[in-house]
Design a protein around this motif. Structure first.
Motif, PDB file in Angstrom:
ATOM      1  N   GLU A 192      71.246  34.111  16.004  1.00 52.11           N
ATOM      2  CA  GLU A 192      70.688  35.418  16.357  1.00 52.11           C
ATOM      3  C   GLU A 192      69.181  35.382  16.509  1.00 52.11           C
ATOM      4  O   GLU A 192      68.592  36.217  17.179  1.00 52.11           O
ATOM      5  CB  GLU A 192      71.013  36.430  15.255  1.00 52.11           C
ATOM      6  CG  GLU A 192      72.316  37.142  15.453  1.00 52.11           C
ATOM      7  CD  GLU A 192      72.553  38.112  14.315  1.00 52.11           C
ATOM      8  OE1 GLU A 192      71.599  38.802  13.922  1.00 52.11           O
ATOM      9  OE2 GLU A 192      73.677  38.142  13.806  1.00 52.11           O
ATOM     10  N   TYR A 193      68.572  34.411  15.843  1.00 53.51           N
ATOM     11  CA  TYR A 193      67.107  34.392  15.825  1.00 53.51           C
ATOM     12  C   TYR A 193      66.538  33.468  16.891  1.00 53.51           C
ATOM     13  O   TYR A 193      65.520  32.845  16.705  1.00 53.51           O
ATOM     14  CB  TYR A 193      66.613  33.984  14.443  1.00 53.51           C
ATOM     15  CG  TYR A 193      67.056  34.958  13.380  1.00 53.51           C
ATOM     16  CD1 TYR A 193      66.407  36.174  13.229  1.00 53.51           C
ATOM     17  CD2 TYR A 193      68.149  34.686  12.563  1.00 53.51           C
ATOM     18  CE1 TYR A 193      66.817  37.094  12.286  1.00 53.51           C
ATOM     19  CE2 TYR A 193      68.571  35.595  11.609  1.00 53.51           C
ATOM     20  CZ  TYR A 193      67.904  36.807  11.476  1.00 53.51           C
ATOM     21  OH  TYR A 193      68.319  37.708  10.544  1.00 53.51           O
ATOM     22  N   TRP A 194      67.213  33.421  18.032  1.00 54.02           N
ATOM     23  CA  TRP A 194      66.808  32.469  19.067  1.00 54.02           C
ATOM     24  C   TRP A 194      65.421  32.715  19.610  1.00 54.02           C
ATOM     25  O   TRP A 194      64.778  31.826  20.123  1.00 54.02           O
ATOM     26  CB  TRP A 194      67.822  32.476  20.200  1.00 54.02           C
ATOM     27  CG  TRP A 194      68.077  33.836  20.770  1.00 54.02           C
ATOM     28  CD1 TRP A 194      68.942  34.770  20.270  1.00 54.02           C
ATOM     29  CD2 TRP A 194      67.467  34.437  21.895  1.00 54.02           C
ATOM     30  NE1 TRP A 194      68.890  35.907  21.024  1.00 54.02           N
ATOM     31  CE2 TRP A 194      68.009  35.737  22.035  1.00 54.02           C
ATOM     32  CE3 TRP A 194      66.530  33.997  22.827  1.00 54.02           C
ATOM     33  CZ2 TRP A 194      67.627  36.596  23.048  1.00 54.02           C
ATOM     34  CZ3 TRP A 194      66.157  34.862  23.838  1.00 54.02           C
ATOM     35  CH2 TRP A 194      66.709  36.143  23.937  1.00 54.02           C
ATOM     36  N   GLN A 195      64.918  33.952  19.460  1.00 54.41           N
ATOM     37  CA  GLN A 195      63.585  34.216  20.000  1.00 54.41           C
ATOM     38  C   GLN A 195      62.494  33.486  19.237  1.00 54.41           C
ATOM     39  O   GLN A 195      61.393  33.314  19.736  1.00 54.41           O
ATOM     40  CB  GLN A 195      63.313  35.716  20.017  1.00 54.41           C
ATOM     41  CG  GLN A 195      64.073  36.402  21.137  1.00 54.41           C
ATOM     42  CD  GLN A 195      63.603  37.815  21.374  1.00 54.41           C
ATOM     43  OE1 GLN A 195      63.070  38.440  20.486  1.00 54.41           O
ATOM     44  NE2 GLN A 195      63.797  38.301  22.571  1.00 54.41           N
ATOM     45  N   ILE A 196      62.815  33.046  18.012  1.00 59.07           N
ATOM     46  CA  ILE A 196      61.843  32.241  17.265  1.00 59.07           C
ATOM     47  C   ILE A 196      61.555  30.958  18.017  1.00 59.07           C
ATOM     48  O   ILE A 196      60.464  30.410  17.963  1.00 59.07           O
ATOM     49  CB  ILE A 196      62.379  31.961  15.839  1.00 59.07           C
ATOM     50  CG1 ILE A 196      62.296  33.241  15.016  1.00 59.07           C
ATOM     51  CG2 ILE A 196      61.598  30.839  15.183  1.00 59.07           C
ATOM     52  CD1 ILE A 196      62.615  33.074  13.576  1.00 59.07           C
TER      53      ILE A 196
ATOM     54  N   GLY B  98      59.726  32.120  21.839  1.00 57.15           N
ATOM     55  CA  GLY B  98      58.317  32.503  21.792  1.00 57.15           C
ATOM     56  C   GLY B  98      57.389  31.295  21.864  1.00 57.15           C
ATOM     57  O   GLY B  98      56.579  31.174  22.788  1.00 57.15           O
ATOM     58  N   PRO B  99      57.512  30.383  20.900  1.00 56.55           N
ATOM     59  CA  PRO B  99      56.659  29.193  20.952  1.00 56.55           C
ATOM     60  C   PRO B  99      56.869  28.366  22.225  1.00 56.55           C
ATOM     61  O   PRO B  99      55.948  27.689  22.675  1.00 56.55           O
ATOM     62  CB  PRO B  99      57.093  28.405  19.716  1.00 56.55           C
ATOM     63  CG  PRO B  99      57.557  29.444  18.778  1.00 56.55           C
ATOM     64  CD  PRO B  99      58.236  30.475  19.626  1.00 56.55           C
TER      65      PRO B  99
ATOM     66  N   PHE C 285      57.143  29.570  25.209  1.00 62.08           N
ATOM     67  CA  PHE C 285      56.193  30.120  26.186  1.00 62.08           C
ATOM     68  C   PHE C 285      54.813  29.503  25.978  1.00 62.08           C
ATOM     69  O   PHE C 285      54.128  29.120  26.912  1.00 62.08           O
ATOM     70  CB  PHE C 285      56.060  31.641  26.036  1.00 62.08           C
ATOM     71  CG  PHE C 285      57.290  32.400  26.408  1.00 62.08           C
ATOM     72  CD1 PHE C 285      58.346  31.773  27.041  1.00 62.08           C
ATOM     73  CD2 PHE C 285      57.384  33.750  26.129  1.00 62.08           C
ATOM     74  CE1 PHE C 285      59.483  32.487  27.387  1.00 62.08           C
ATOM     75  CE2 PHE C 285      58.516  34.468  26.473  1.00 62.08           C
ATOM     76  CZ  PHE C 285      59.560  33.827  27.088  1.00 62.08           C
TER      77      PHE C 285
END
Lengths: 331, 305
Positions: free
Chosen positions: A300-304, A307-308, A310
């Protein structure tokens, strides 16, 4: 754009072939989820391509480009709600309203440059976002369901998934062709000249403000088209269409794919959305040996990770995927 | 009339909050030429830290102090790990890089504190209202926010204009290489400035925490307002940020409070209550557009070299 055979052109040709044949695959396997996902990708690719015209070629870093997605979408949604379902009315209205909005916003924002321009486009986009929230009759914060997609008589039935997919595909190719023609025209040369040195272009007699404004309006109009498509695709409009993160996503697509390259934004749109779909699965798979049953939670926390990522693209791959394929290193 | 005074105070209080954010942003932009979208994340972190530490220590003041130190440390860490590499690059790179950081921080907060918001309760004595002028009662805590921010503004002014470190900061803003050549550790200086900006954002967050729910993404909308403040005030100018922040705070609050009634005088009740919220949320952006038309550099443009 010389037509030499290299890794990049092979890759682009392959990608276009895959995109063209996707509905066939979907029809054969019955996997329509993939086609829905890719319809969305194609629409956002149109938006990203339009952004690339001002951001990549024109050097105008607009952080509010999603506002035209919203305006195009709301034009369709509001007309549908008021009982006008003909696409021959809805779509031209969406384009004209987007163009007018871009004209006003551009005329104001282009008075500034650099970081002011970034912030002001962001602020104006946020203004439209709040206006949309204030539109109680059209759903306000909750959004508005569109019960009937735009009607085009016997010409095309966009409620049909395959027909709609090919319409989006054709419009994407049309947009890319248009951008190609613009970029290589005298007009496009002036725009690119103004990106490199606005003052010099001005000094040799080009009213750069007007050129940039027209470019801004073209980009806004094309993005409005994407908005009209997106509203039809999701059968739903809401202020989230023009949330500022959406504008950020569009910038990411352009830079990830490759700024100031014709097919870059398309590659970026495919890459970003496919990444968003696969990253959770990937993280789940990687985390499984370590956390066992909690792997689905970790996913679920794939945006962690995103973000980096990018940040990495910014730091190490300025040319984006397109640049990597061309083997070129940009400083 | 009493209601009007109350709304004015609310506006000033919002202005103070915006000033804290805008001051950090404008400081970082003026000195390092860095556009930091993740500034709102530091505001959010300040609020989360305050809620957590106040819960652990059972003291609001102690929690606030710890939260301030924690945001300072996080800010400096972010500078050393990521921001440092972005100096001197294109603004687009800053936007993209810090956009990535926002996603990272939001998910990190969700991972650590969970998706549900938090609340921070104030000590009893802060909850009461005081009579600011006869007949007008106003929550003490909001007055404390206004007072504390004014102190911070004074502190900033003295720090930047009257101390040796402030002199170095100003010198670093006008010529980085020269300051470095004179034997000043410019890297450390930049880390400190970024930390200071982060602490200001964190301070804004922790002061606001008891009034709002502490939640993910709380920093983003307010950040865009802070951008508006900076555009109106002029980038790089702390004085401009202060004036513009109060202006924006007042216009936004008073517009929201009174515009629907004002519209009712001219239009039908129905139309007014429909259009009121939409128009009042547009006011500050219209102000920004006006300022841009007449003074594209903002009200108080920072002196250009």
């Amino acid at each position: 754009m010389t037509a030499q055979i290299n890794v990049r052109s092979v890759f682009i040709a392959a990608l276009l072939t895959v995109l063209a044949l996707l509905p066939v695959y979907a029809a054969l396997t019955g996997n329509y989820f993939l086609m829905t996902l890719f319809t969305r990708i194609l629409i956002l690719a149109i938006a990203a391509t339009s952004l690339n015209l001002i951001l990549g070629y024109g050097g105008m870093v607009s952080f509010g480009h999603a506002v035209y997605l919203g305006i195009g979408g709301y034009a369709v949604g509001i007309l549908a709600k008021e009982g006008i379902t003909s696409g021959f009315v809805q779509w031209p209205v969406a384009l004209v309203v987007s163009a007018l909005a871009a004209l006003v916003l551009g005329a104001l924002s282009l008075r500034t440059r650099g970081v002011y321009f970034i912030m002001i486009t962001l602020a104006f986009a946020q203004m439209f976002y709040y206006i949309a929230i204030g539109l109680d009759r059209y759903g306000g914060d909750d959004g508005l369901t569109i019960y009937k997609r735009s009607q085009f008589g016997d010409l095309i039935n966009i409620s049909n998934k395959t027909q709609f997919y090919y319409l989006c595909f054709a419009l994407l190719l049309g947009t890319i062709y248009l951008v190609w023609r613009i970029v290589n025209s005298r007009f496009g040369m002036v725009i690119q000249g103004a990106r490199s040195n606005d003052r010099r272009m001005h000094a040799i007699g080009f009213p750069t403000f007007r050129y940039k404004l027209i470019c801004f309006v073209i980009a806004g109009t094309l993005c409005g088209l994407a908005g009209a498509l997106l509203a039809n695709h999701t059968d739903f409009i809401s202020p989230a269409l023009m949330h500022w993160t959406r504008s950020g996503d569009l910038i990411v697509m352009v830079v990830l794919g490759g700024m100031a390259s014709l097919f870059g934004p398309m590659i970026g749109a495919v890459a970003l959305l496919v990444l968003e779909e696969t990253l959770p699965i990937l993280i789940g798979a990687v985390a499984a040996p370590f956390v066992g049953e909690n792997a689905t939670q970790a996913a679920e926390y794939w945006q962690i990770v995103l973000g980096p990522l990018f940040l990495m693209v910014v730091l190490f791959a300025r040319g984006g995927i397109n640049g990597l394929l061309a083997g070129a290193r940009r400083g | 009339m009493l209601y009007f005074i109350e709304q004015c105070l609310n506006g000033v209080q919002l202005g103070m909050l915006l000033f804290l954010l805008a001051a950090g942003l404008t400081l970082i932009f003026g000195i390092m030429d860095l556009v930091n979208l993740a500034h709102g994340s530091l505001y959010m972190l300040g609020a989360y830290f305050a809620a957590t530490f106040a819960g652990l220590t059972d003291s609001f003041v102690l929690g606030a102090i710890l939260a301030l130190i924690a945001t300072l440390v996080v800010g400096m860490a972010v500078e050393v790990i990521a921001m440092r590499r972005l100096y001197g690059r294109d603004h687009l790179d800053h936007v993209l890089g810090t956009f990535g950081l926002i996603l990272f921080f939001n998910e990190m907060v969700r991972l650590i504190w969970g998706p549900a918001g938090m609340t921070l309760s104030l000590p009893m004595e802060m909850l009461q209202a005081v009579e600011v002028i006869p007949g007008v009662f106003y929550p003490l805590y909001r007055l404390v926010i206004i007072g504390a921010t004014l102190l911070v503004a004074l502190f900033l002014y003295i720090l930047v204009m009257r101390t040796r470190i402030g002199m170095l900061i100003r010198a670093g803003a006008s010529n980085r290489e020269m300051v470095g050549a004179l034997g000043i550790n410019i890297k450390l200086l930049y880390t400190l400035v970024f930390g200071l900006g982060a602490a200001l954002a964190g301070f804004a967050g922790l002061m606001q925490a008891p009034i709002l729910t502490v939640q993910i993404g709380m920093g983003e909308n307010i950040l865009i307002l802070a951008f508006v403040v900076i555009i109106i005030g002029g980038i790089g100018s702390i004085r401009g940020a202060f004036v513009a922040a109060v202006l924006v705070g007042l216009i936004d609050t008073i517009g929201r409070a009174f515009l629907p009634d004002l519209l009712r005088l001219f239009f039908s009740t129905n139309a007014a209550s429909n259009a009121g919220p939409a128009i009042s949320s547009m006011l500050i952006y219209l102000l920004m557009a006006l300022v841009l038309v007449f003074r594209p550099e903002g009200l108080f443009p920072a002196a250009r070299k």
